[in-house]
Design an enzyme around this catalytic site. Sequence first.
Site, PDB file in Angstrom:
ATOM      1  N   ARG A   1      44.932  46.523 -28.274  1.00 42.17           N
ATOM      2  CA  ARG A   1      44.908  47.386 -29.447  1.00 42.17           C
ATOM      3  C   ARG A   1      46.333  47.824 -29.827  1.00 42.17           C
ATOM      4  O   ARG A   1      47.232  47.809 -29.004  1.00 42.17           O
ATOM      5  CB  ARG A   1      44.045  48.624 -29.185  1.00 42.17           C
ATOM      6  CG  ARG A   1      42.560  48.352 -29.052  1.00 42.17           C
ATOM      7  CD  ARG A   1      41.790  49.640 -28.781  1.00 42.17           C
ATOM      8  NE  ARG A   1      42.176  50.250 -27.518  1.00 42.17           N
ATOM      9  CZ  ARG A   1      42.974  51.291 -27.402  1.00 42.17           C
ATOM     10  NH1 ARG A   1      43.501  51.862 -28.484  1.00 42.17           N
ATOM     11  NH2 ARG A   1      43.286  51.796 -26.218  1.00 42.17           N
TER      12      ARG A   1
ATOM     13  N   LYS B   1      36.433  49.043 -31.518  1.00 44.06           N
ATOM     14  CA  LYS B   1      36.924  50.387 -31.224  1.00 44.06           C
ATOM     15  C   LYS B   1      37.064  51.236 -32.487  1.00 44.06           C
ATOM     16  O   LYS B   1      36.968  52.466 -32.423  1.00 44.06           O
ATOM     17  CB  LYS B   1      38.255  50.314 -30.477  1.00 44.06           C
ATOM     18  CG  LYS B   1      38.112  49.850 -29.027  1.00 44.06           C
ATOM     19  CD  LYS B   1      37.134  50.731 -28.232  1.00 44.06           C
ATOM     20  CE  LYS B   1      37.138  50.363 -26.762  1.00 44.06           C
ATOM     21  NZ  LYS B   1      36.130  51.130 -25.993  1.00 44.06           N
TER      22      LYS B   1
ATOM     23  N   HIS C   1      32.630  57.406 -23.921  1.00 40.41           N
ATOM     24  CA  HIS C   1      33.326  56.177 -23.547  1.00 40.41           C
ATOM     25  C   HIS C   1      32.966  55.890 -22.096  1.00 40.41           C
ATOM     26  O   HIS C   1      33.672  56.280 -21.171  1.00 40.41           O
ATOM     27  CB  HIS C   1      34.839  56.345 -23.705  1.00 40.41           C
ATOM     28  CG  HIS C   1      35.605  55.080 -23.497  1.00 40.41           C
ATOM     29  ND1 HIS C   1      36.802  55.031 -22.823  1.00 40.41           N
ATOM     30  CD2 HIS C   1      35.349  53.811 -23.884  1.00 40.41           C
ATOM     31  CE1 HIS C   1      37.249  53.788 -22.799  1.00 40.41           C
ATOM     32  NE2 HIS C   1      36.382  53.027 -23.439  1.00 40.41           N
TER      33      HIS C   1
ATOM     34  N   SER D   1      39.846  51.484 -20.073  1.00 37.32           N
ATOM     35  CA  SER D   1      39.855  50.043 -19.829  1.00 37.32           C
ATOM     36  C   SER D   1      40.567  49.730 -18.517  1.00 37.32           C
ATOM     37  O   SER D   1      41.636  50.260 -18.238  1.00 37.32           O
ATOM     38  CB  SER D   1      40.574  49.341 -20.986  1.00 37.32           C
ATOM     39  OG  SER D   1      40.710  47.967 -20.726  1.00 37.32           O
TER      40      SER D   1
ATOM     41  N   LYS E   1      34.614  50.200 -15.434  1.00 33.29           N
ATOM     42  CA  LYS E   1      33.364  50.507 -16.129  1.00 33.29           C
ATOM     43  C   LYS E   1      32.447  49.294 -16.185  1.00 33.29           C
ATOM     44  O   LYS E   1      31.263  49.383 -15.875  1.00 33.29           O
ATOM     45  CB  LYS E   1      33.640  50.986 -17.557  1.00 33.29           C
ATOM     46  CG  LYS E   1      34.324  52.314 -17.679  1.00 33.29           C
ATOM     47  CD  LYS E   1      34.239  52.880 -19.088  1.00 33.29           C
ATOM     48  CE  LYS E   1      34.506  51.890 -20.181  1.00 33.29           C
ATOM     49  NZ  LYS E   1      35.867  51.314 -20.147  1.00 33.29           N
ATOM     50  N   THR E   2      33.001  48.174 -16.634  1.00 32.01           N
ATOM     51  CA  THR E   2      32.182  46.970 -16.788  1.00 32.01           C
ATOM     52  C   THR E   2      31.761  46.414 -15.439  1.00 32.01           C
ATOM     53  O   THR E   2      30.598  46.082 -15.212  1.00 32.01           O
ATOM     54  CB  THR E   2      32.960  45.910 -17.586  1.00 32.01           C
ATOM     55  OG1 THR E   2      33.260  46.429 -18.882  1.00 32.01           O
ATOM     56  CG2 THR E   2      32.150  44.640 -17.729  1.00 32.01           C
TER      57      THR E   2
ATOM     58  N   ASP F   1      30.322  49.992 -22.168  1.00 33.90           N
ATOM     59  CA  ASP F   1      31.511  50.644 -22.716  1.00 33.90           C
ATOM     60  C   ASP F   1      31.247  51.866 -23.589  1.00 33.90           C
ATOM     61  O   ASP F   1      31.974  52.840 -23.506  1.00 33.90           O
ATOM     62  CB  ASP F   1      32.324  49.625 -23.517  1.00 33.90           C
ATOM     63  CG  ASP F   1      33.718  50.116 -23.859  1.00 33.90           C
ATOM     64  OD1 ASP F   1      34.372  50.702 -22.973  1.00 33.90           O
ATOM     65  OD2 ASP F   1      34.151  49.923 -25.000  1.00 33.90           O
TER      66      ASP F   1
ATOM     67  N   ARG G   1      40.112  38.595 -22.014  1.00 27.63           N
ATOM     68  CA  ARG G   1      38.783  39.199 -22.202  1.00 27.63           C
ATOM     69  C   ARG G   1      37.715  38.127 -22.399  1.00 27.63           C
ATOM     70  O   ARG G   1      37.998  36.997 -22.783  1.00 27.63           O
ATOM     71  CB  ARG G   1      38.791  40.098 -23.441  1.00 27.63           C
ATOM     72  CG  ARG G   1      39.698  41.312 -23.332  1.00 27.63           C
ATOM     73  CD  ARG G   1      38.985  42.454 -22.685  1.00 27.63           C
ATOM     74  NE  ARG G   1      39.809  43.660 -22.614  1.00 27.63           N
ATOM     75  CZ  ARG G   1      39.326  44.864 -22.358  1.00 27.63           C
ATOM     76  NH1 ARG G   1      38.032  45.029 -22.171  1.00 27.63           N
ATOM     77  NH2 ARG G   1      40.131  45.899 -22.270  1.00 27.63           N
TER      78      ARG G   1
END
Length: 639
Positions: free
Chosen positions: A161, A307, A326, A344, A348-349, A363, A430
């Site tokens: 980003r 996002k 988030h 990130s 989390k994933t 997410d 990704r």
Amino acid sequence: MIATQSRIFLRTATGIGGKTALKALIARAGTSASYASVSQPTGVKAGAAAIAGRTTKTHFPTNHTNVRHRKQHVAYKSAVARSPADDPLRGNYNSTVTYEGDDACSKAGIDALGITGPNIIFKNQTFEQLFRHEVANGEGKVADAEYGDTFCVDTGKFTGRSPKDKWIVRNVGSESEANIDWGKVNQPTSPEVFDELYEKAVKHFNSLDKAYVFDGFCGANPKSQRKIRFVHEQAWQQHFVTNMFIRANEESDLDGFDPDFTVINACSQVVEDWERHGLNSEVACVFNVEKKCAVIFGTWYGGENKKGIFSLMNYWLPMQGQFPMHCSANVGKAGDSALFFGLSGTGKTTLSADPHRALIGDDEHGWDEDGVFNFEGGCYAKTINLSEETEPDIYRAIHRDAMLENVALKEDGGKLVPDYFDTSKTENGRVSYPIFHIENYHEPQMAGHPKNIIFLSCDAFGILPPIAKLTPDQALYHFISGYTAKVAGTERGITEPSATFSACFGAAFLTLHPTRYAELLKEKLEKHSANAWIVNSGWSGGAYGVGKRMSIKTTRACVNAILDGTIENTTWEKDEIFGWELPASIPDVDSSVLHPKSTWSNPEEYDAAEKKLAEMYVKNFEKYKGKGDVDYSIYGPKI
């Protein structure tokens, strides 16, 4: 449709046989459809008829006798997980239509935006059609991933980003002006700048012969669901949002579709006169809440699409008294949901993809009076050092319909094979994939109120314990603090982990003041009595460069102890500075690791580093004093 015999074979096979069975099943499902198999065209260009055929709809296998028809954009509460083996691997998604002619834009609904030039509009293409477009347009390469061919794109210099190029229009006297927390995260720009950039985006699309339009949904709970439209230049971009947002199952689901928000992504264009507009660079992602539209220039990175909408959900939902988060989420067989907050790269994933629990999402979620629900229709996982041994669910999700982004490919026996350990391009490689690529995804995408809330931190200083128990007040303090590290590659300019505080574990996406979200969390904690925890997926035995990062095995063992309740069978010791409680033992974790000081070779250096980190917490929290109903600073570390 996958036959019952095949489903039984998949579930009962083990070891190498199970792996082979899964690959065979995916391959069989991918070739059993009524459409023709895909072969690479001899040329890179193809017209609409060559790519999509002259019909406007592509039919999936019609033998759906044992498959319950379901509409994914309408979710129902249930604690029962479904395996993708119970459905065609592409789900029931088939809302595709291709418009051709002078009235194509009108039929697609984008003429109201001023876009009338393209005479071919590819709307909501199926996964198979998108693959054909991607190959025919030469938009990337087809990778021979272990579980199936996967399209791979390179987004150029933007592999993360670009937060300094995100802007929100400050409409004087509007509701958004009164509520948005204006500053470095929510940078204001004028309506005049937006209008000029909007005209630039429209002019660009009017110069094209074709465009891609996606109509879908954000939010699995119909009470707060938003209708979202994307206008893109390339097929892979539609592929990305098709993976990441909630898909309409058939064309009739979109009857009367009136988008709550539209994103016009003119990523191939740049803002040459950015200085005149008061922008930071030739890249711009500009959102106008009142006009319900955004324009994107200069960045090809897929994450800007998702996002941007997440930031808007962080604005819309609190206005309804609902809590946007988030976080990732999963649910156990008993209906016990759990939340994993974190930036990130914190896990989390990885940690929410649990073979013993059903995945709700990886997410973005909401929490309302019904419970928790996913915002998205897919997952966006980091691929750095990805292996089947460490992250089997994610690894096996990479096959046809998934899409790799900025992942290195290497020649191997005449094939292009993903190399997840090659980070020469970026450490932020990704993969996006639809939620049903996870074997035990939670089909309703909604679950009850969470029993456990886990704050994931990637501690670059090696001070935080692998796990700590928090009181409700401490939970609010650490939620507002959001201590972690920016992990290399997730944002431009970040080349190695650096300590940071990101409010609510997602400051970059908060449109309101952080205390607004803390108040919503406080309300939920008081009403539903959830347990709160800190889990450190960062460094142990020293700071970054000296110590080692926690193994996934250790972190998962800590999480397992929380979720299966075995952590309650231990004794606790209170940390004198931070005040949280540390467990004496956890199954499958070396007890010495549970107390960070014992992992350092020099205890005095640890004490000095712990005090320094505590001081950072205190200094960071000063800006929140007097901002909410309660002064939570008293629940932070004691220096």
